[in-house]
Scaffold this active site. Structure first.
Site, PDB file in Angstrom:
ATOM      1  N   HIS A  54      74.931  35.942  -0.648  1.00 20.98           N
ATOM      2  CA  HIS A  54      76.174  36.679  -0.734  1.00 20.98           C
ATOM      3  C   HIS A  54      75.792  37.979  -0.140  1.00 20.98           C
ATOM      4  O   HIS A  54      74.645  38.816  -0.589  1.00 20.98           O
ATOM      5  CB  HIS A  54      76.264  37.086  -2.455  1.00 20.98           C
ATOM      6  CG  HIS A  54      76.828  35.818  -3.098  1.00 20.98           C
ATOM      7  ND1 HIS A  54      78.111  35.325  -3.092  1.00 20.98           N
ATOM      8  CD2 HIS A  54      75.989  34.815  -3.749  1.00 20.98           C
ATOM      9  CE1 HIS A  54      78.017  34.413  -3.794  1.00 20.98           C
ATOM     10  NE2 HIS A  54      77.047  33.813  -4.097  1.00 20.98           N
ATOM     11  N   LEU A  55      76.434  38.327   0.721  1.00 24.28           N
ATOM     12  CA  LEU A  55      76.192  39.524   1.752  1.00 24.28           C
ATOM     13  C   LEU A  55      77.200  40.780   1.229  1.00 24.28           C
ATOM     14  O   LEU A  55      77.038  41.940   1.523  1.00 24.28           O
ATOM     15  CB  LEU A  55      76.533  39.452   3.310  1.00 24.28           C
ATOM     16  CG  LEU A  55      75.398  38.462   3.839  1.00 24.28           C
ATOM     17  CD1 LEU A  55      75.783  38.230   5.433  1.00 24.28           C
ATOM     18  CD2 LEU A  55      74.263  39.101   3.607  1.00 24.28           C
ATOM     19  N   ASP A 146      82.726  29.493  -4.297  1.00 29.31           N
ATOM     20  CA  ASP A 146      81.738  29.933  -5.097  1.00 29.31           C
ATOM     21  C   ASP A 146      81.898  31.065  -5.901  1.00 29.31           C
ATOM     22  O   ASP A 146      82.328  31.992  -5.390  1.00 29.31           O
ATOM     23  CB  ASP A 146      80.300  29.991  -4.280  1.00 29.31           C
ATOM     24  CG  ASP A 146      79.228  30.264  -4.922  1.00 29.31           C
ATOM     25  OD1 ASP A 146      78.751  29.488  -5.900  1.00 29.31           O
ATOM     26  OD2 ASP A 146      78.695  31.110  -5.046  1.00 29.31           O
ATOM     27  N   HIS A 226      73.890  25.029  -5.904  1.00 27.11           N
ATOM     28  CA  HIS A 226      72.951  25.332  -7.009  1.00 27.11           C
ATOM     29  C   HIS A 226      72.970  24.345  -8.191  1.00 27.11           C
ATOM     30  O   HIS A 226      73.174  24.992  -9.311  1.00 27.11           O
ATOM     31  CB  HIS A 226      73.041  26.999  -7.760  1.00 27.11           C
ATOM     32  CG  HIS A 226      74.464  27.268  -7.841  1.00 27.11           C
ATOM     33  ND1 HIS A 226      75.380  26.737  -8.643  1.00 27.11           N
ATOM     34  CD2 HIS A 226      75.149  28.234  -7.335  1.00 27.11           C
ATOM     35  CE1 HIS A 226      76.774  27.231  -8.347  1.00 27.11           C
ATOM     36  NE2 HIS A 226      76.498  28.254  -7.757  1.00 27.11           N
ATOM     37  N   ASN A 277      74.056  32.602 -12.710  1.00 24.77           N
ATOM     38  CA  ASN A 277      74.942  31.649 -13.044  1.00 24.77           C
ATOM     39  C   ASN A 277      74.892  30.500 -11.687  1.00 24.77           C
ATOM     40  O   ASN A 277      74.943  30.743 -10.505  1.00 24.77           O
ATOM     41  CB  ASN A 277      76.564  31.873 -12.653  1.00 24.77           C
ATOM     42  CG  ASN A 277      77.652  31.082 -12.609  1.00 24.77           C
ATOM     43  OD1 ASN A 277      77.446  29.942 -12.790  1.00 24.77           O
ATOM     44  ND2 ASN A 277      78.800  31.540 -12.681  1.00 24.77           N
ATOM     45  N   ASP A 304      71.111  31.388  -3.053  1.00 23.97           N
ATOM     46  CA  ASP A 304      72.164  32.222  -3.938  1.00 23.97           C
ATOM     47  C   ASP A 304      71.705  33.815  -4.026  1.00 23.97           C
ATOM     48  O   ASP A 304      72.131  34.160  -5.152  1.00 23.97           O
ATOM     49  CB  ASP A 304      72.543  31.594  -5.218  1.00 23.97           C
ATOM     50  CG  ASP A 304      73.687  31.793  -5.978  1.00 23.97           C
ATOM     51  OD1 ASP A 304      74.458  32.634  -5.546  1.00 23.97           O
ATOM     52  OD2 ASP A 304      73.728  31.445  -6.858  1.00 23.97           O
ATOM     53  N   HIS A 308      73.163  42.982  -6.844  1.00 23.67           N
ATOM     54  CA  HIS A 308      74.001  43.737  -7.664  1.00 23.67           C
ATOM     55  C   HIS A 308      73.460  45.214  -7.734  1.00 23.67           C
ATOM     56  O   HIS A 308      72.221  45.058  -7.992  1.00 23.67           O
ATOM     57  CB  HIS A 308      74.175  43.138  -9.190  1.00 23.67           C
ATOM     58  CG  HIS A 308      74.848  41.847  -9.170  1.00 23.67           C
ATOM     59  ND1 HIS A 308      76.299  41.757  -8.871  1.00 23.67           N
ATOM     60  CD2 HIS A 308      74.562  40.506  -9.377  1.00 23.67           C
ATOM     61  CE1 HIS A 308      76.726  40.553  -9.025  1.00 23.67           C
ATOM     62  NE2 HIS A 308      75.712  39.608  -9.373  1.00 23.67           N
TER      63      HIS A 308
END
Ligand SMILES: [Zn+2]
Length: 429
Positions: A54-55, A146, A226, A277, A304, A308
C-alpha cells in the site's frame, strides 16, 4: 561498469559480479575494473518483488507516498512493488493507474506496478474498467479490491472471466463481510477473555473455498491475498491437488506473530500495533502457514505493507486503523521464521520473494535468476547481522511496526535496480 566483489549467489560459493549497462555481464572469480563494491560475503538474491504494497498515493500522502514507499521498499531489498488500488481516488480507471505508474517512473526507487480495482470504488457493485486498465500504459495484470472482499459471487465470477482475455489475475481479500461485522481480532480464547468481537477463521476459509471453485469453473487465475489460517491452507492444498490455477501469499507478520500478543506483549495489552486485517491468529495457524510456505502450498511472501500515521494507530483498539508497515523488515522476519527454523534455504527464499511473485504479476525483467545476461536487479543481504528495529530510522513515512525494539536477524546491505544501486551499505543512495 560496477564490479561487486565477494558475494554468494543464493548463499552458494563466493563469486564476483560484473554489472554493465543494467545487466549482469559476467560472473566469476577475481573480476576487476570500473567501480568496485565489496560485497563482504553477502547472500545475493534476485531483487525482491512485492505483490501487495500500500503506497497510499494518491489521497493519503500523510501516511506514505510513492517516493517514500519505494524508498522503504529499496531499503528492504525490493526492486519492484505492486501498489494496491485502495487509494483516494480508487485505482479503478486507466487514468488513476497511469497516474500511479507515472509517479513510480518519476519518483520510484523501485519499479511500481499499479494493481487495478476489481469493482468501481471498491464498492462491490459493478466491475471496474478492467480491460482499459490492462491496455493502459500501466499494463495492469493484477486486480484486487484489497481491504475489501469481492463477496458477490456473480461479480467475482465475471471478474475471473474478464481477466482471462489479457492473462490477468484476481487477487482476493478473502473476508466474508457478514461473518466479520465489527470484528476486532481472531475469534478464539484470547478474544473471549478480552471481550473483543471475534473474527472467525471460517470467514476467510469460506471465501477461499468458493473462489477456488469459481476459478476452476471458469478456468481462470485466482490469487489469494494474506492467507492466515490453517484451514485456508487445507483448502489451497486441495485446490492445487486438482491442478487449478490458484496461488496464495502469506505476510511476514502472519509467519511470526500470534493473537495472544493482543493480551500480553512487551508494549502492553490492547496495543493497536497488533491490529491487522486479517488478524494475527494462533500458534497452530502460524505453524501451518510456515509448513505451507515451505512445501509450496502457499506460493509467496507478500508484505501487505500498510502505513498509517500515528494518530490513526495510537488510539483505542476499536478505533485504530488495521495494518502494519512491512517492507523494511520482511526479509529479516522471513529469515527468522523460515530460514533459521530450517524450513527454507536462500534459493527457496528467492523463489518465494522474487521469482514467483514476478511470475504471478506477469512482470518481465524482474524475478530473473542471477546469471550472465540477466537484468541486474539484485539484493545483497547479510544474514549474520543482527538489527535492532528502530522505526525512527525507517525510510517509510509511517512507523507502525510490531517489531519495534526487537532484534531481528539479517540486514539488507545493497539493492541494485537494473544495475543502479538504490541502497549501498544499508543506506539509500
Ligand atoms: Zn487485504
Amino acid at each position: 561498469m560496477i564490479v561487486v566483489k565477494n558475494v554468494r549467489i543464493l548463499g552458494g560459493e563466493p563469486a564476483d559480479l560484473r554489472i554493465d549497462q543494467g545487466v549482469i555481464a559476467e560472473i566469476g572469480q577475481g573480476l576487476s575494473g570500473g567501480e568496485e563494491i565489496d560485497g563482504g560475503g553477502a547472500v545475493a538474491l534476485p531483487g525482491l518483488v512485492d505483490l501487495h504494497t500500500h503506497l497510499r498515493e494518491p489521497g493519503r500522502e500523510d501516511a506514505e507516498t510513492v517516493q517514500t514507499g519505494t524508498r522503504s521498499a529499496a531499503r528492504g531489498g525490493y526492486t519492484a512493488v505492486h501498489a494496491m488500488a485502495n487509494t483516494s481516488p480508487v485505482a479503478d480507471t486507466a487514468g488513476v493507474v497511469e497516474q500511479v505508474w507515472r509517479l513510480g517512473r518519476e519518483f520510484g526507487h523501485c519499479d511500481v506496478h499499479p494493481v487495478g480495482a476489481v469493482t468501481v470504488g471498491l464498492e462491490g457493485r459493478q466491475l471496474a474498467e478492467l480491460g482499459a486498465m490492462a491496455d493502459s500504459a500501466a499494463r495492469v495484470r493484477v486486480f484486487s479490491d484489497d481491504g475489501r472482499c469481492v463477496d458477490d459471487a456473480v461479480l467475482m465470477r465475471r471478474a475471473l472471466e474478464y481477466v482471462k482475455a489479457f492473462d490477468g489475475v484476481v487477487a482476493q481479500h478473502a473476508q466474508e463481510p457478514r461473518l466479520t461485522q465489527g470484528a476486532q481480532m481472531n475469534e478464539g480464547v484470547v478474544s473471549g477473555r478480552l471481550g473483543l468481537t471475534g473474527w472467525p477463521a471460517v470467514a476467510e476459509e469460506a471465501i477461499i473455498a468458493r473462489d477456488c471453485l469459481l476459478a476452476a469453473h471458469v478456468g481462470s487465475r485466482l490469487h489469494v491475498c494474506h492467507v492466515s489460517t490453517a484451514g485456508s491452507v487445507e483448502i489451497l492444498r486441495w485446490a492445487k491437488s486438482k491442478g487449478w490455477d490458484v496461488t496464495a501469499e502469506v505476510t511476514p507478520h502472519h509467519l511470526l506473530l500470534t493473537d495472544d500478543l493482543v493480551e500480553d506483549s512487551p508494549v502492553g495489552a490492547y496495543n493497536p500495533i497488533y491490529k491487522v486485517n486479517p488478524p494475527l491468529r494462533t500458534r497452530a495457524d502460524v505453524e501451518a502457514l510456515r509448513a505451507a510456505l515451505a512445501d509450496g502450498t502457499i506460493d509467496i511472501v507478500a508484505t501487505d505493507h500498510a502505513p498509517h500515521p500515528v494518530e490513526d494507530k495510537e488510539t483505542e483498539w476499536s478505533a485504530a486503523a488495521m495494518g502494519m508497515v512491512g517492507l523494511e523488515t520482511a526479509l529479516s522476519v522471513v529469515q527468522e521464521s523460515m530460514v533459521e527454523t530450517g524450513l527454507l534455504d536462500w534459493a527457496g527464499v528467492a523463489q518465494r520473494m522474487s521469482v514467483v511473485p514476478a511470475r504471478i504479476g506477469r512482470l518481465t525483467g524482474q524475478g530473473q535468476p542471477l546469471e550472465e545476461g540477466a537484468p541486474a536487479n539484485i539484493t545483497l543481504y547479510d544474514p549474520s547481522a543482527r538489527t535492532l528495529v528502530d522505526p525512527s530510522a525507517f525510510a517509510s513515512k509511517s512507523r507502525n511496526t510490531p517489531y519495534e525494539g526487537m532484534t531481528l536477524p539479517g540486514r539488507v546491505v545493497a539493492t541494485f535496480l537494473r544495475g543502479r544501486p538504490t541502497v549501498l551499505e544499508g543506506k539509500l543512495v
